[in-house]
Design a protein around this motif. Structure first.
Motif, PDB file in Angstrom:
ATOM      1  N   GLU B 175       0.844  -1.087  -0.016  1.00 14.99           N
ATOM      2  CA  GLU B 175       0.121  -0.062   0.015  1.00 14.99           C
ATOM      3  C   GLU B 175       0.630   1.212  -0.032  1.00 14.99           C
ATOM      4  N   PRO B 176       0.746   2.152  -0.681  1.00 14.24           N
ATOM      5  CA  PRO B 176      -0.749   2.416  -1.687  1.00 14.24           C
ATOM      6  C   PRO B 176      -0.397   1.767  -3.093  1.00 14.24           C
ATOM      7  N   THR B 177       0.777   1.415  -3.253  1.00 13.52           N
ATOM      8  CA  THR B 177       1.139   0.691  -4.650  1.00 13.52           C
ATOM      9  C   THR B 177       1.867  -0.542  -4.430  1.00 13.52           C
ATOM     10  N   PRO B 178       2.067  -1.500  -5.120  1.00 11.69           N
ATOM     11  CA  PRO B 178       2.855  -2.595  -5.092  1.00 11.69           C
ATOM     12  C   PRO B 178       4.418  -2.100  -5.369  1.00 11.69           C
ATOM     13  N   ILE B 179       4.536  -1.015  -5.775  1.00 11.78           N
ATOM     14  CA  ILE B 179       5.916  -0.351  -6.170  1.00 11.78           C
ATOM     15  C   ILE B 179       6.861  -0.362  -4.738  1.00 11.78           C
ATOM     16  N   MET B 180       5.581  -0.058  -3.779  1.00 13.55           N
ATOM     17  CA  MET B 180       6.432   0.365  -2.364  1.00 13.55           C
ATOM     18  C   MET B 180       7.174  -1.249  -1.972  1.00 13.55           C
ATOM     19  N   LEU B 181       6.885  -2.191  -2.279  1.00 16.61           N
ATOM     20  CA  LEU B 181       7.133  -3.341  -1.690  1.00 16.61           C
ATOM     21  C   LEU B 181       8.730  -3.466  -1.401  1.00 16.61           C
ATOM     22  N   PRO B 182       9.457  -3.181  -2.122  1.00 11.69           N
ATOM     23  CA  PRO B 182      11.060  -3.382  -1.954  1.00 11.69           C
ATOM     24  C   PRO B 182      11.497  -2.396  -0.653  1.00 11.69           C
ATOM     25  N   PHE B 183      10.817  -1.236  -0.921  1.00 14.65           N
ATOM     26  CA  PHE B 183      11.285  -0.247   0.127  1.00 14.65           C
ATOM     27  C   PHE B 183      10.625  -0.551   1.547  1.00 14.65           C
ATOM     28  N   LYS B 184       9.657  -1.223   1.486  1.00 11.94           N
ATOM     29  CA  LYS B 184       8.809  -1.396   2.820  1.00 11.94           C
ATOM     30  C   LYS B 184       9.670  -2.561   3.321  1.00 11.94           C
ATOM     31  N   ILE B 185      10.129  -3.572   2.468  1.00 12.34           N
ATOM     32  CA  ILE B 185      11.047  -4.670   3.090  1.00 12.34           C
ATOM     33  C   ILE B 185      12.228  -4.054   3.704  1.00 12.34           C
ATOM     34  N   VAL B 186      12.816  -3.209   2.808  1.00 10.70           N
ATOM     35  CA  VAL B 186      14.226  -2.535   3.524  1.00 10.70           C
ATOM     36  C   VAL B 186      13.846  -1.839   4.479  1.00 10.70           C
ATOM     37  N   GLU B 187      12.719  -1.435   4.822  1.00  9.28           N
ATOM     38  CA  GLU B 187      12.549  -0.543   5.943  1.00  9.28           C
ATOM     39  C   GLU B 187      12.649  -1.505   7.091  1.00  9.28           C
ATOM     40  N   ASP B 188      12.019  -2.619   6.884  1.00  8.02           N
ATOM     41  CA  ASP B 188      11.834  -3.458   8.192  1.00  8.02           C
ATOM     42  C   ASP B 188      13.275  -3.891   8.793  1.00  8.02           C
ATOM     43  N   PHE B 189      14.308  -3.503   7.769  1.00  5.84           N
ATOM     44  CA  PHE B 189      15.671  -3.785   8.293  1.00  5.84           C
ATOM     45  C   PHE B 189      16.368  -2.425   8.659  1.00  5.84           C
ATOM     46  N   THR B 190      15.890  -1.337   8.101  1.00  5.35           N
ATOM     47  CA  THR B 190      16.394   0.049   8.591  1.00  5.35           C
ATOM     48  C   THR B 190      15.866   0.566   9.820  1.00  5.35           C
ATOM     49  N   LYS B 191      14.615  -0.034  10.080  1.00  8.71           N
ATOM     50  CA  LYS B 191      14.159   0.501  11.219  1.00  8.71           C
ATOM     51  C   LYS B 191      14.897   0.183  12.468  1.00  8.71           C
ATOM     52  N   PRO B 192      15.118  -1.183  12.841  1.00  4.52           N
ATOM     53  CA  PRO B 192      16.018  -1.500  13.872  1.00  4.52           C
ATOM     54  C   PRO B 192      17.392  -0.929  13.987  1.00  4.52           C
ATOM     55  N   LEU B 193      17.778  -0.919  12.720  1.00  3.12           N
ATOM     56  CA  LEU B 193      19.265  -0.541  12.574  1.00  3.12           C
ATOM     57  C   LEU B 193      19.464   0.969  12.947  1.00  3.12           C
ATOM     58  N   SER B 194      18.477   1.775  12.512  1.00  6.87           N
ATOM     59  CA  SER B 194      18.577   3.537  12.896  1.00  6.87           C
ATOM     60  C   SER B 194      18.004   3.407  14.161  1.00  6.87           C
ATOM     61  N   LEU B 195      17.239   2.752  14.790  1.00  8.77           N
ATOM     62  CA  LEU B 195      16.875   2.973  16.141  1.00  8.77           C
ATOM     63  C   LEU B 195      18.033   2.731  16.951  1.00  8.77           C
ATOM     64  N   SER B 196      18.659   1.485  16.888  1.00  6.82           N
ATOM     65  CA  SER B 196      19.928   1.118  17.491  1.00  6.82           C
ATOM     66  C   SER B 196      20.977   2.091  17.567  1.00  6.82           C
ATOM     67  N   PHE B 197      21.427   2.318  16.315  1.00  3.32           N
ATOM     68  CA  PHE B 197      22.582   3.077  16.211  1.00  3.32           C
ATOM     69  C   PHE B 197      22.208   4.901  16.528  1.00  3.32           C
ATOM     70  N   ARG B 198      21.258   5.243  16.378  1.00  2.34           N
ATOM     71  CA  ARG B 198      20.980   6.696  16.837  1.00  2.34           C
ATOM     72  C   ARG B 198      21.086   6.571  18.296  1.00  2.34           C
ATOM     73  N   LEU B 199      20.649   5.624  18.945  1.00  4.39           N
ATOM     74  CA  LEU B 199      20.839   5.750  20.579  1.00  4.39           C
ATOM     75  C   LEU B 199      22.299   5.441  21.064  1.00  4.39           C
ATOM     76  N   PHE B 200      22.822   4.404  20.501  1.00  3.96           N
ATOM     77  CA  PHE B 200      24.091   3.869  20.762  1.00  3.96           C
ATOM     78  C   PHE B 200      25.135   5.116  20.560  1.00  3.96           C
ATOM     79  N   GLY B 201      25.066   5.686  19.297  1.00  5.43           N
ATOM     80  CA  GLY B 201      25.907   6.654  18.948  1.00  5.43           C
ATOM     81  C   GLY B 201      25.832   7.874  19.643  1.00  5.43           C
ATOM     82  N   ASN B 202      24.435   8.219  19.897  1.00  4.34           N
ATOM     83  CA  ASN B 202      24.337   9.571  20.707  1.00  4.34           C
ATOM     84  C   ASN B 202      25.051   9.467  22.214  1.00  4.34           C
TER      85      ASN B 202
END
Lengths: 155, 257
Positions: B175-202
């Motif tokens: 949603e909203p279009t199937p074009i988003m599929l790869p981005f949303k899958i990548v997001e599942d990996f970038t979300k924990p990555l950015s969360l953890s590194f942001r906190l750790f780094g700061n």
């Protein structure tokens, strides 16, 4: 470099900033356990108190509003009644005044008419007496005249 | 002692002990850990020690504040109710009216735990306790802790989405279009990555900056940096909790509500 379990002999890791080990899952478990503990000790009891208070405030507010509305309704009601009572009193006063005026008028008229009647009667009496007196006077004067004439004739 | 309390990361050792001073002065202990061994597993003992102390402090405040609660709040109850309200508003705004109640304890625990770890790491004079290796500090300054928290958030939003919507959860990926599929899958990996590194780094960077400044100019110069560190610490706790709530909210969001 302390080994808390001396039986497990293995070289101590070198460390480093990005040294992943069993700290990670254990920390995750610790946080999950902490979530449950805080839920029991903090979120549920505090939530209960806060929501009870919110409920209390809401009900009190509603209650107060209702009472205010009731008071306003009563006030309106009483104002209406007062207005009505005033109007009634006004009407009663006016009616009484009217009645008094009529009574006065009728009494006046009656008194006038009776006075007129009395005067008329008195006048009529007077007329009658006067005419009676005049008639009697005429009669007496005629008798007197007759008597005078008889005496004169007799002489 | 007063100085140590005010400047927790400053040199905590008396100047009359030159030997220790020397050892201390070349000691920027980056990436050194106080290892515990549990069977075959290695643990960062300093992280657990400081986290237990901070969790203990948190639980003490919570228990003391909830002991006698009344309709008219007094003392600690005010603080706890403020926190509770803050967390409720945060989760309600991000997750939405329908599901926020289930996730409020999780979001709140993340916020409180990270906040206590960050501030505890900056305010408690850990240097008074000397470990054989490594040093006590903010548990969130260790990559293991932040990755653990971030993975918990990932699990949480997957669980939230799947339990609420079943397999329809995966509609979110197209949603909203199937074009988003790869981005949303990548997001599942970038979300924990950015969360953890942001906190750790700061947190890591803050501790590092302060230690370097303390090493160079021990007395008053690091103070502004420490205040900045307190500020970032609070902000980081808020960011982490807000993002976690946002991710969960995204997962439970109903497109055709």
């Amino acid at each position: 470099m302390i080994s808390w379990f001396p039986l497990a002999e293995a070289p101590v890791p070198e460390g480093g900033l990005f040294d992943f080990d069993a700290t990670l899952p254990l920390m995750a478990i610790q946080v999950v356990v902490l979530t449950f503990i805080l839920n029991k000790l903090f979120f549920q009891p505090v939530g209960k108190v806060v929501e009870e208070r919110e409920g209390f405030v809401t009900t009190s507010h509603k209650d107060a509003k209702e009472r205010l509305a009731q008071v306003q309704r009563l006030e309106q009601d009483l104002k209406g009644q007062l207005q009505k009572a005033r109007q009634d009193a006004q009407a009663v006063i006016a009616a009484a005044e009217d009645e008094v005026a009529t009574l006065y008028k009728s009494a006046l008229a009656e008194a006038k008419s009776s006075a007129t009647r009395l005067r008329e009667q008195a006048r009529a009496d007077m007329e009658a007496q006067r005419s009676a007196a005049a008639a009697a006077l005429t009669k007496q004067s005629r008798q007197l005249a007759d008597l005078i004439i008889q005496r004169l004739i007799a002489v | 002692m007063l100085l140590q309390t005010l400047l927790p990361l400053a040199e905590a050792l008396p100047a009359s002990d030159p030997e220790l001073m020397v050892e201390e002065s070349h000691g920027l202990e980056i990436g050194q850990h106080f290892y515990w061994r549990l069977g075959q597993l290695d643990l960062h003992g300093q992280i657990f020690l400081s986290s237990w102390i901070l969790i203990g402090a948190l639980l003490t405040i919570v228990v003391a504040g909830t002991r006698r609660m009344g309709r008219k709040p007094a003392g600690l109850q005010n603080l706890l109710e403020f926190l509770w309200d803050y967390i409720r508003n945060l989760s309600r705004e991000q997750i939405g009216e329908a599901a926020y109640r289930d996730w409020m304890p999780f979001i709140g625990t993340l916020f409180l735990f990270i906040f206590f770890c960050n501030w505890g790491g900056a305010l408690v004079p850990w240097r008074l306790v000397r470990l054989p290796s490594g040093e006590l500090g903010a548990p969130t300054g260790d990559i293991n802790t932040t990755v653990a928290l971030a993975l918990l958030v990932s699990l949480a939003y997957f669980y939230a989405g799947l339990s609420r919507k079943g397999l329809r959860y995966f509609e979110y990926y197209v949603e909203p279009t199937p074009i988003m599929l790869p981005f949303k899958i990548v997001e599942d990996f970038t979300k924990p990555l950015s969360l953890s590194f942001r906190l750790f780094g700061n947190i890591m960077a803050d501790e590092l900056t302060v230690s370097v400044l303390v090493l160079l100019l021990p007395l008053f110069v690091p103070l502004p940096m420490m205040f900045l560190g307190l500020f970032t610490s609070a902000i980081q706790a808020l960011i982490f909790a807000t993002l976690a709530a946002y991710y969960i909210g995204e997962a439970v969001h109903e497109e055709h509500a």
